[in-house]
Design an enzyme around this catalytic site. Structure first.
Site, PDB file in Angstrom:
ATOM      1  N   HIS A   1     -11.591 -35.629  -7.138  1.00  0.00           N
ATOM      2  CA  HIS A   1     -11.342 -36.421  -8.339  1.00  0.00           C
ATOM      3  C   HIS A   1     -12.454 -37.423  -8.624  1.00  0.00           C
ATOM      4  O   HIS A   1     -12.541 -37.945  -9.736  1.00  0.00           O
ATOM      5  CB  HIS A   1     -10.037 -37.223  -8.174  1.00  0.00           C
ATOM      6  CG  HIS A   1      -8.810 -36.370  -8.267  1.00  0.00           C
ATOM      7  ND1 HIS A   1      -8.666 -35.408  -9.210  1.00  0.00           N
ATOM      8  CD2 HIS A   1      -7.669 -36.367  -7.540  1.00  0.00           C
ATOM      9  CE1 HIS A   1      -7.488 -34.820  -9.063  1.00  0.00           C
ATOM     10  NE2 HIS A   1      -6.861 -35.379  -8.049  1.00  0.00           N
TER      11      HIS A   1
ATOM     12  N   GLU B   1      -8.640 -39.680 -11.118  1.00  0.00           N
ATOM     13  CA  GLU B   1      -9.823 -39.157 -11.829  1.00  0.00           C
ATOM     14  C   GLU B   1     -10.199 -40.095 -12.974  1.00  0.00           C
ATOM     15  O   GLU B   1     -11.376 -40.422 -13.165  1.00  0.00           O
ATOM     16  CB  GLU B   1      -9.542 -37.752 -12.376  1.00  0.00           C
ATOM     17  CG  GLU B   1     -10.745 -37.177 -13.127  1.00  0.00           C
ATOM     18  CD  GLU B   1     -10.427 -35.904 -13.902  1.00  0.00           C
ATOM     19  OE1 GLU B   1      -9.666 -35.069 -13.398  1.00  0.00           O
ATOM     20  OE2 GLU B   1     -10.946 -35.767 -15.032  1.00  0.00           O
TER      21      GLU B   1
END
Ligand code: F3S
Length: 711
Positions: free
Chosen positions: A73, A125
């Site tokens: 991420h 993310e």
């Protein structure tokens, strides 16, 4: 017997697969920590922990000097800084597609634009993305973005750059696009949605429409896996959502003729295998292929006559405009030798470039198949995360690999380019790689183009070796793909360009205009200078202010010199050029330096019976009449002076019109000249007056004209 179909897109996407591989390699080479869970799957993380991966929750927990893996991420820039402060070694397993978003937001922020992220503000993310710029705004969808614009109308005119969390759905992007077009005057949109998610969802929908039951494997806390299950439920009455084999109750699948299986991006292959095994053990099933289903879908969806154009049309569309069936077609497409495919670069090693093709096959390009340019370094032209196109060389279904070649695709494209260049007369550029008997070979995007000696543009008998290594422009005159023969002409381009330059010069030429020219040839009376397409002539008298006998005294062929136009004859195509700098005209320099009455240090350059010529400044001589050499009567100048002597002399007269200078040494020892009448009476009748201007000095310093007669 029931059939099961495993979705081709089930399980690890390439970003997750890459980060797991990086972590495993790091563990094999000595152990490391991981900042947060590497991927969103407890079982996969547990496997890695068993292998020695130590989980840390913040950079501060990293033991000094330890190695740490950054998960798929990604994280914000400050996290890298804090890890480096712990003197940690960072092993970056951020998905290349996420890394690309980091680069975009950083560049946009540095360009003074406000970054807008469409995604889940709580998702790691998105938090990582926001950590590569400052002041980013995060919205979950177009509606919340629109509300923000309502509350801050001035933002409609602000420079906004919009990016998307990789797992966002396409419809969100399309809505945002519409919103920006409608309301914002200075916005940029970056399609950063990862195609892997859309393809997985499209395949799940299509499978669930064809199957009697669906098994969806994914973490209970994974939003994307849950979403996958929801999509399946919209089309299929029986959907089992499990995170591992033990959770599967196979009794719900009984009676189903066809069972579809899909899995989230973080589900490891081991778990998928265990689920399939459990199904095989507990209910009688046999594997079917996704192509079978796709064929059924195609047959049922559209008449055969429309299928081909539709597929072609879909292939040309961006992912955002494709229907789910088109995306499905992409994801389950078969790959054949000779196909042209595209994918993302996942890794680059000394021997190959690995490419994720968005299918079950793993693509790789051996370095030898990357380029024909032996000097090119693969890592200089392609980077992890780049999209790349290549031609399929060999499909290995057993190993699930596809050998690709970029250079073959380049060659296919190059042949097309070369053929087009011949057809429309386009000038192409390439490097001369070798000289052979009849000419030289030029490499045009990997194609060998032969240029006969007569077409090189070099003079006959000139050595062609000088062209090797040079980049040249040429016209393609012949292409025969079957015989692999291409012929070109450098001369044709050079001539054409020279003609064009000449026309431009003639259209703009004017007296006094300066050019940088190249000396092409010389005669005794002048030099011919190329001013960029036309030759002009510089007469020897216009080359230098110093006395020269011929141009070769100061110039060489090939010299680059500044010239200016003295005159031109457009009709007869003749140009007369000058090279001497008017500002360096010795007479001009002299008159700016000296006036009548000034005393100058002069050098005797020539003795004549009537006096001595002396150089006042380079290129400017004056005359010291014999009567002005000494304060006594002398018979010859040589009685007092010799060539080379440097003496003080007074400037007694300057004739600007005739460019003559009179000098006197005697004036420096005689404070007051004798009355003129006396001088006239005492001077011999045939002797020039002592201060008369008795000679002329030409602009090059030569004395001529009415010089006095010898006594
Ligand atoms: Fe996977 Fe990277 Fe896409 S982690 S889902 S390939 S953005």
């Amino acid at each position: 017997m029931a059939k099961y179909i495993l979705a081709r897109s089930a399980g690890y996407c390439f970003g997750v697969e890459r980060s797991v591989r990086i972590a495993q390699e790091a563990l094999e080479s000595g152990g490391c920590c991981c900042l947060g869970e590497l991927i969103h799957n407890r079982d996969a993380v547990a496997d890695l922990e068993k292998a020695g991966l130590r989980l840390i929750r913040s950079p501060g927990e990293l033991p000094e000097g330890e190695r740490v893996v950054i998960r798929a991420h990604g994280v914000g820039e400050d996290v890298y800084t804090r890890l480096l402060e712990r003197r940690g070694e960072i092993i970056d397993a951020t998905c290349p597609l996420v890394k690309r978003i980091h680069e975009i937001v950083r560049a946009e922020h540095e360009a003074g634009r406000r970054v807008v992220v469409i995604g889940d503000a709580e998702h790691p993310e998105v938090q990582g993305i926001c950590g590569w710029c400052s002041g980013a705004e995060v919205f979950s969808d177009a509606a919340s973005f629109s509300v923000w614009l309502d509350e801050r109308p001035e933002s409609c005119h602000e420079a906004l750059s919009v990016v998307f969390q990789t797992t966002q759905i396409r419809s969100n992007l399309l809505e945002i696009e519409k919103l920006l077009k409608k309301r914002c005057t200075n916005s940029k949109i970056f399609d950063t949605i990862c195609g892997a998610t859309a393809k997985r969802q499209a395949e799940a929908i299509s499978l669930s429409q064809k199957c009697d039951a669906m098994v969806v494997i994914g973490g209970a806390h994974s939003a994307n896996s849950l979403h996958l299950a929801e999509l399946c439920r919209e089309n299929c009455a029986t959907v089992a959502f499990v995170s591992r084999a033990q959770e599967l109750d196979t009794s719900v699948l009984e009676g189903a003729g066809t069972i579809g299986i899909t899995a989230g991006a973080s589900v490891p292959p081991r778990i998928i295998k265990e689920v399939v095994k459990k199904m095989s053990d507990e209910i009688k099933i046999e594997e079917s292929t996704a192509e079978d289903v796709a064929a059924t879908v195609a047959e049922e969806a559209a008449p055969v006559v429309e299928a081909e154009p539709a597929a072609e049309e879909a292939a040309g569309k961006p992912d955002s405009e494709k229907t789910f069936d088109e995306l499905l077609e992409d994801s389950i497409r078969t790959i054949n030798n000779g196909d042209i495919v595209s994918g993302y670069v996942v890794s680059i090693t000394a021997t190959e470039v690995t490419v994720d093709l968005g299918t079950k096959h793993s693509g790789y390009i051996p370095v030898t198949e990357f380029t024909n340019d032996g000097e090119l370094k693969v890592e200089d032209v392609v980077h992890v995360g780049d999209k790349i196109e290549a031609s399929v060389v060999r499909v290995n279904d057993v190993e699930g690999t596809v050998m690709l070649s970029k250079k073959r695709l380049d060659s296919i494209k190059s042949w097309a380019d070369v053929e087009n260049a011949q057809a429309d007369g386009t000038v192409v550029e390439g490097k001369v790689t070798e000289e052979n008997k009849g000419g030289v070979v030029v490499n045009i995007k990997g194609i060998r183009v032969f240029v006969p000696a007569s077409q090189t543009g070099l003079p006959r008998d000139a050595a062609m070796t000088e062209l090797v290594g040079q980049t040249v422009r040429l016209k393609i005159t012949e292409v025969n793909r079957g015989r692999k023969r291409v012929v070109g002409s450098i001369r044709a381009v050079a001539n054409r360009e020279r003609r064009e330059r000449a026309e431009k010069i003639w259209s703009e030429i004017e007296v006094g205009k300066h050019y940088e020219g190249v000396v092409k040839s010389m005669t005794s009376y002048g030099a011919f200078v190329d001013i960029g397409g036309i030759d002009g002539m510089v007469h020897v008298s216009e080359i230098s202010w110093s006395r020269i006998n011929k141009p070769a005294d100061v110039l060489n062929v090939g010299d680059k010199i500044d010239v200016y136009v003295i005159s031109f004859d457009r009709e007869n195509r003749k140009i007369s050029l000058g090279h001497r700098n008017p500002d360096e005209n010795p007479w001009k320099v002299f008159t700016e330096t000296y006036s009548v009455g000034d005393i100058a240090s002069v050098k005797i350059v020539k003795l004549m019976p009537f006096g001595a010529f002396a150089e006042v400044l380079p290129g400017t001589d004056g005359l010291i009449h014999i009567s002005q050499i000494a304060n006594r009567r002398i018979g010859q100048p040589s009685e007092v002076l010799a060539v080379g002597d440097v003496v003080e002399a007074k400037i007694t007269n300057i004739d600007n019109e005739k460019q003559k200078i009179s000098l006197s040494i005697r004036a420096l020892s005689e404070p007051a000249p004798a009355p003129r009448r006396e001088a006239e009476e005492s001077a011999p009748a045939d002797e020039p007056e002592e201060d008369a201007l008795v000679y002329e000095v030409s602009s090059d310093g030569t004395a001529t004209g009415d010089a006095p007669e010898e006594e």
